[in-house]
Design a protein around this motif. Structure first.
Motif, PDB file in Angstrom:
ATOM      1  N   GLY A  52      22.015  26.035  15.263  1.00 14.26           N
ATOM      2  CA  GLY A  52      21.097  26.703  14.336  1.00 14.26           C
ATOM      3  C   GLY A  52      19.753  26.000  14.293  1.00 14.26           C
ATOM      4  N   PHE A  53      19.787  24.670  14.278  1.00  9.55           N
ATOM      5  CA  PHE A  53      18.519  23.919  14.263  1.00  9.55           C
ATOM      6  C   PHE A  53      17.810  24.006  15.617  1.00  9.55           C
ATOM      7  CE2 PHE A  53      20.573  21.745  10.627  1.00  9.55           C
ATOM      8  CZ  PHE A  53      19.576  21.980   9.694  1.00  9.55           C
ATOM      9  N   LYS A  54      18.590  24.012  16.697  1.00  9.64           N
ATOM     10  CA  LYS A  54      17.967  24.000  18.025  1.00  9.64           C
ATOM     11  C   LYS A  54      17.344  25.357  18.358  1.00  9.64           C
ATOM     12  CE  LYS A  54      18.841  22.543  22.773  1.00  9.64           C
ATOM     13  NZ  LYS A  54      19.709  21.762  23.666  1.00  9.64           N
ATOM     14  N   ARG A  55      18.047  26.435  17.996  1.00  8.77           N
ATOM     15  CA  ARG A  55      17.548  27.770  18.356  1.00  8.77           C
ATOM     16  C   ARG A  55      16.378  28.212  17.493  1.00  8.77           C
ATOM     17  NH1 ARG A  55      22.446  30.305  17.756  1.00  8.77           N
ATOM     18  NH2 ARG A  55      23.921  29.797  19.400  1.00  8.77           N
ATOM     19  N   ASN A  56      16.348  27.721  16.265  1.00  7.74           N
ATOM     20  CA  ASN A  56      15.322  28.206  15.317  1.00  7.74           C
ATOM     21  C   ASN A  56      14.426  27.055  14.880  1.00  7.74           C
ATOM     22  OD1 ASN A  56      16.706  30.781  15.216  1.00  7.74           O
ATOM     23  ND2 ASN A  56      18.228  29.721  13.962  1.00  7.74           N
ATOM     24  N   ARG A  57      13.888  26.341  15.862  1.00 12.59           N
ATOM     25  CA  ARG A  57      13.145  25.123  15.511  1.00 12.59           C
ATOM     26  C   ARG A  57      11.983  25.412  14.569  1.00 12.59           C
ATOM     27  NH1 ARG A  57      10.505  20.556  19.483  1.00 12.59           N
ATOM     28  NH2 ARG A  57       9.631  19.332  17.766  1.00 12.59           N
ATOM     29  N   ARG A  58      11.341  26.547  14.734  1.00 14.52           N
ATOM     30  CA  ARG A  58      10.157  26.850  13.901  1.00 14.52           C
ATOM     31  C   ARG A  58      10.529  27.490  12.568  1.00 14.52           C
ATOM     32  NH1 ARG A  58       7.503  23.497  16.327  1.00 14.52           N
ATOM     33  NH2 ARG A  58       7.563  23.705  18.572  1.00 14.52           N
ATOM     34  N   SER A  59      11.763  27.961  12.437  1.00 15.24           N
ATOM     35  CA  SER A  59      12.073  28.772  11.243  1.00 15.24           C
ATOM     36  C   SER A  59      13.369  28.365  10.535  1.00 15.24           C
ATOM     37  CB  SER A  59      12.165  30.251  11.647  1.00 15.24           C
ATOM     38  OG  SER A  59      13.165  30.406  12.643  1.00 15.24           O
ATOM     39  N   HIS A  60      13.933  27.216  10.916  1.00 19.98           N
ATOM     40  CA  HIS A  60      15.186  26.832  10.255  1.00 19.98           C
ATOM     41  C   HIS A  60      14.916  26.346   8.824  1.00 19.98           C
ATOM     42  CE1 HIS A  60      14.201  22.613  10.740  1.00 19.98           C
ATOM     43  NE2 HIS A  60      14.168  22.708  12.055  1.00 19.98           N
TER      44      HIS A  60
ATOM     45  N   ARG B 165      10.412  15.402   9.358  1.00 11.11           N
ATOM     46  CA  ARG B 165       9.236  16.213   8.962  1.00 11.11           C
ATOM     47  C   ARG B 165       9.562  17.699   9.071  1.00 11.11           C
ATOM     48  NH1 ARG B 165       5.034  12.772   8.338  1.00 11.11           N
ATOM     49  NH2 ARG B 165       4.971  10.966   9.719  1.00 11.11           N
ATOM     50  N   GLU B 166      10.226  18.082  10.161  1.00  5.20           N
ATOM     51  CA  GLU B 166      10.539  19.512  10.337  1.00  5.20           C
ATOM     52  C   GLU B 166      11.584  19.985   9.325  1.00  5.20           C
ATOM     53  OE1 GLU B 166       9.170  19.834  15.013  1.00  5.20           O
ATOM     54  OE2 GLU B 166      11.257  20.301  14.517  1.00  5.20           O
ATOM     55  N   LEU B 167      12.314  19.042   8.733  1.00  5.70           N
ATOM     56  CA  LEU B 167      13.238  19.405   7.638  1.00  5.70           C
ATOM     57  C   LEU B 167      12.524  19.419   6.285  1.00  5.70           C
ATOM     58  CD1 LEU B 167      16.415  17.393   8.727  1.00  5.70           C
ATOM     59  CD2 LEU B 167      16.115  19.875   8.820  1.00  5.70           C
ATOM     60  N   GLY B 168      11.236  19.080   6.287  1.00  3.89           N
ATOM     61  CA  GLY B 168      10.436  19.206   5.071  1.00  3.89           C
ATOM     62  C   GLY B 168      10.056  17.900   4.406  1.00  3.89           C
ATOM     63  N   ALA B 169      10.523  16.755   4.927  1.00  2.09           N
ATOM     64  CA  ALA B 169      10.299  15.476   4.240  1.00  2.09           C
ATOM     65  C   ALA B 169       8.956  14.850   4.612  1.00  2.09           C
ATOM     66  CB  ALA B 169      11.416  14.494   4.598  1.00  2.09           C
ATOM     67  N   ASN B 170       8.428  14.054   3.697  1.00  5.70           N
ATOM     68  CA  ASN B 170       7.405  13.061   4.032  1.00  5.70           C
ATOM     69  C   ASN B 170       8.145  11.849   4.586  1.00  5.70           C
ATOM     70  OD1 ASN B 170       5.194  14.510   2.921  1.00  5.70           O
ATOM     71  ND2 ASN B 170       5.995  13.965   0.897  1.00  5.70           N
ATOM     72  N   VAL B 171       7.585  11.203   5.610  1.00  2.00           N
ATOM     73  CA  VAL B 171       8.292  10.104   6.268  1.00  2.00           C
ATOM     74  C   VAL B 171       7.443   8.836   6.234  1.00  2.00           C
ATOM     75  CG1 VAL B 171       9.438   9.332   8.370  1.00  2.00           C
ATOM     76  CG2 VAL B 171       9.386  11.766   7.819  1.00  2.00           C
ATOM     77  N   LEU B 172       8.076   7.729   5.857  1.00  2.00           N
ATOM     78  CA  LEU B 172       7.425   6.415   5.911  1.00  2.00           C
ATOM     79  C   LEU B 172       8.109   5.616   7.004  1.00  2.00           C
ATOM     80  CD1 LEU B 172       8.048   7.174   2.668  1.00  2.00           C
ATOM     81  CD2 LEU B 172       6.756   5.072   2.364  1.00  2.00           C
ATOM     82  N   PHE B 173       7.383   5.286   8.063  1.00  2.00           N
ATOM     83  CA  PHE B 173       7.968   4.403   9.078  1.00  2.00           C
ATOM     84  C   PHE B 173       7.646   2.974   8.684  1.00  2.00           C
ATOM     85  CE2 PHE B 173       8.161   1.732  12.758  1.00  2.00           C
ATOM     86  CZ  PHE B 173       9.404   2.063  13.252  1.00  2.00           C
ATOM     87  N   LEU B 174       8.678   2.171   8.470  1.00  2.00           N
ATOM     88  CA  LEU B 174       8.508   0.787   8.014  1.00  2.00           C
ATOM     89  C   LEU B 174       9.086  -0.158   9.063  1.00  2.00           C
ATOM     90  CD1 LEU B 174       9.758   1.358   4.346  1.00  2.00           C
ATOM     91  CD2 LEU B 174       7.377   1.289   5.148  1.00  2.00           C
ATOM     92  N   ASN B 175       8.196  -0.813   9.799  1.00  2.00           N
ATOM     93  CA  ASN B 175       8.657  -1.881  10.670  1.00  2.00           C
ATOM     94  C   ASN B 175       9.134  -3.014   9.772  1.00  2.00           C
ATOM     95  OD1 ASN B 175       8.668  -4.299  12.196  1.00  2.00           O
ATOM     96  ND2 ASN B 175       7.363  -3.332  13.737  1.00  2.00           N
TER      97      ASN B 175
END
Ligand code: CP
Ligand code: NVA
Length: 320
Positions: A24-32, A61-71
């Motif tokens: 479902g996520f792979k086929r509908n990458r723009r609309s899932h 991000r594509e699931l809607g989240a803001n992401v903080l990358f923390l080294n």
């Protein structure tokens, strides 16, 4: 609250619940669906990463989240602030965490003290997101379940990737052959944790083989006999000889593991429709030769892409 810290704790139903979401996520990458809309997720990494870092950051991000990358070295964790305190602080601000680190206990402690869904993005002990992706890729490309199939792992069989394969075999009922020198075999305690019972060596197995029978109906065969292990395999799989954190052992490992390579001669021993996979990064001329990587590049790079789709499924399962 769910976490994905190890494959050990997943049931068969959990495996199938995660893997069943991927298409479902792979086929509908723009609309899932975007189940993380309005959330902030942290990615805390203490080790290098290309695939895991990018696939999680894009996927979250594509699931809607803001992401903080923390080294980890850029936050106080790298200067010795305890993981418990880091978890308590971040848990008051973020909605979920993806962690790549050394000690398995660190992801466990983070999950416990943060109170937010936590995902293991590789530790010294396990790489659960990778092996879920590999199983999805196998089933996607072969069009059939992995149950009853033969998976042959070549190389350092004592590291995180084969450990996660063992826990997967314990649930999904396939035969996992680990071809490595004895000092690079996993500890017996790991096979016991996976519910394995050490059985008699039966005719047809190499003399040195140690065969652990699993309640799933699968088995794990440990042997130094690479030729036997590859014969009739449905999947030939390898990982680096020198995992992150083991760099000081590089010269010794190259000596010890020399020959434990997937190459065209070895592939000839596998089934005609066998897949060759590699979690990447690949070191040509070491665990795989350049020709074989090229021959199977379509599978191997599809496997890398699938990290994105499978990890969306993992996150969706964790928050559901
Ligand atoms: N296979 C994998 O986890 O790759 P990275 O180390 O680049 O994330
Ligand atoms: N066993 C390897 C996996 C890399 C994705 C490591 O831990 O470095």
């Amino acid at each position: 609250m769910k976490h994905l810290l190890s494959l050990e704790s997943l049931t068969v139903g959990d495996f199938r619940s995660i893997l069943g979401r991927v298409d479902g996520f792979k086929r509908n990458r723009r609309s899932h669906p975007r189940p993380l809309e309005g959330q902030s997720w942290a990615m805390i990494f203490s080790k290098s990463s290309t695939r895991t870092r990018v696939s999680f950051e894009v996927g979250l991000r594509e699931l809607g989240a803001n992401v903080l990358f923390l080294n980890a070295n850029d936050i106080q964790l790298g200067r010795g602030e305890p993981i418990q305190d880091t978890a308590r602080v971040l848990g008051r601000m973020i909605h979920g965490a993806v962690i790549r680190t050394f000690a398995q206990s660190d992801v466990e402690v983070f999950a416990q003290f943060s109170g937010v869904p936590t995902i293991n993005a590789l530790t010294d002990d396990e790489h659960p997101c990778q092996i879920l992706t590999d199983i999805h890729t196998f089933e996607e490309r072969r069009g059939e379940p992995i149950v009853g199939k033969v998976v042959t792992y070549v190389g350092d069989a004592a590291c995180n990737v084969p450990a996660s394969w063992i826990f997967a075999a314990a649930r999904l009922g396939f035969e996992l052959r680990l071809a490595a020198p004895p000092s690079y075999h996993p500890a017996d305690s790991l096979l016991v944790r996976a519910g394995g019972t050490l059985g008699a060596v039966i005719p047809g197995l190499p003399a040195d083989a140690r065969c652990w029978y699993l309640q799933s109906g699968g088995r794990v065969v440990l042997t130094r006999d690479l030729s036997w292990a590859a014969t009739g395999a449905d999947l030939l799989y390898t990982d680096v000889w020198v995992s992150m954190g083991k760099e000081s052992e590089s010269a010794q490992r190259v000596r010890d593991l020399g020959g434990y390579q997937i190459n065209r001669d070895l592939v000839k021993r596998a089934r005609p429709n066998a897949l060759v996979m590699h979690c990447l990064p690949a070191y040509r001329g070491k665990e795989i030769d350049a020709d074989t990587l090229d021959d199977h590049a379509e599978t191997i790079f599809a496997e890398a892409e699938n990290r994105l789709h499978v990890q969306k499924a993992i996150v969706d399962w964790v928050v559901s």
